[in-house]
Design a protein around this motif. Sequence first.
Motif, PDB file in Angstrom:
ATOM      1  N   ALA A  93       0.825  -1.209   0.000  1.00 45.57           N
ATOM      2  CA  ALA A  93       0.000   0.000   0.000  1.00 45.57           C
ATOM      3  C   ALA A  93       0.857   1.256   0.000  1.00 45.57           C
ATOM      4  CB  ALA A  93      -0.935  -0.018   1.217  1.00 45.57           C
ATOM      5  N   PRO A 116      -4.535   5.747  -0.033  1.00 44.14           N
ATOM      6  CA  PRO A 116      -5.226   4.798   0.844  1.00 44.14           C
ATOM      7  C   PRO A 116      -6.396   5.464   1.569  1.00 44.14           C
ATOM      8  CG  PRO A 116      -3.161   5.482   1.833  1.00 44.14           C
ATOM      9  CD  PRO A 116      -3.173   6.053   0.437  1.00 44.14           C
ATOM     10  N   ARG A 161      -7.808   1.721   5.390  1.00 43.16           N
ATOM     11  CA  ARG A 161      -6.493   1.168   5.047  1.00 43.16           C
ATOM     12  C   ARG A 161      -5.389   1.803   5.876  1.00 43.16           C
ATOM     13  NH1 ARG A 161      -6.457   0.237  -1.553  1.00 43.16           N
ATOM     14  NH2 ARG A 161      -7.793  -1.610  -1.525  1.00 43.16           N
ATOM     15  N   THR A 176      -6.006  -3.364   5.709  1.00 47.92           N
ATOM     16  CA  THR A 176      -5.168  -2.790   4.659  1.00 47.92           C
ATOM     17  C   THR A 176      -5.474  -3.387   3.293  1.00 47.92           C
ATOM     18  OG1 THR A 176      -3.384  -2.442   6.261  1.00 47.92           O
ATOM     19  CG2 THR A 176      -2.785  -2.393   3.933  1.00 47.92           C
ATOM     20  N   GLY A 179     -10.397   1.513  -1.260  1.00 44.53           N
ATOM     21  CA  GLY A 179      -9.310   2.431  -1.579  1.00 44.53           C
ATOM     22  C   GLY A 179      -9.820   3.616  -2.357  1.00 44.53           C
ATOM     23  N   ARG A 199      -2.863  -8.689  -2.363  1.00 44.24           N
ATOM     24  CA  ARG A 199      -3.777  -8.879  -1.247  1.00 44.24           C
ATOM     25  C   ARG A 199      -3.611 -10.235  -0.592  1.00 44.24           C
ATOM     26  NH1 ARG A 199      -9.308  -6.163  -3.673  1.00 44.24           N
ATOM     27  NH2 ARG A 199      -8.336  -4.220  -4.331  1.00 44.24           N
TER      28      ARG A 199
END
Length: 307
Positions: A101, A112, A116, A279, A284, A302
């Motif tokens: 990220a 983000p 996140r 996260t 997003g 992910r």
Amino acid sequence: MRPAHVLLAVLVAAVWGVNFTVIEVGLGHFPPLLFSALRFLAAAVPAVLLVGRPKVAWKWIVAVGLVLGVAKFGLLFVGMDAGMPAGLSSLVLQVQAVFTALFACLVLGERPSGPRVLGMGVALAGIGVAAVDEGASGPLGAFALVVAAAACWGASNVLTRRAAPPDALNFMVWVSTVPVLPLLGLSLLLEGPSQGLAALRALDWQGAGTVLYVAWVTTVFGFGAWGWLLRRHPASTVAPFSLLVPVFGMSSAGLLLGEPVSPLRWCAAALLVGGVALTSLGPGRGPADRAEPHPVVAGKARSAPAR
């Protein structure tokens, strides 16, 4: 998801989790850089005959091969050889989602969202707790090497996103061809030819089995099955199963290697897995997040398979 697909996703997570225990066993047979080189050699040489020609530009294959194959796996294997426990390694590598990220924000301009950012903070708190736990019982230098490996994994995720390969298995097989010679060269330089030759002369079924597992079961089967699932289901449906990887990693290390799990480590596990979930799976913002995610990108960015 169909029950059979759910079982396949859990099986892949189990394969990737147990992989850390297999690596620990393999490090008893090979020096770490040579072991990593053999893993990629075994995965790439037969598999390239099955997957066909590469489907992305060679610059991306070489870039990901160096960052993921040489840097990430080299640091991971050296860190584990230096004393980082297998179960804890499977957990700490989860922080790759945070690095992904961060690098995506810096390189791709992805912003983000609030969840996140919160997830990154929670996951980093988990890393802090894990560092305290490891500092009380093991070498912090080895811990730092595995964190650095997670950072390299995050960088490779961003490179993979830029490459946008249409076939996850094809991409990973060709990526696996890149690290072989650099890792062999590093092994000769840093570990010495005598150590490597002694390991190869003493090769037995257990040592050969660890190489075949990390090469074919973890890489070829694992990424092949994961990519197959991502082609049939949304990434948001498949990705949560990757959070089972440290569960299987810590469980298998405890059962097969006798690694203890302290209360601090359980606390670190809860923070890391919870933070990575926020996260990786939280909404997003930004151009890249509004676009439809590529299956391979979703799977790489992910998930936490350490193969």
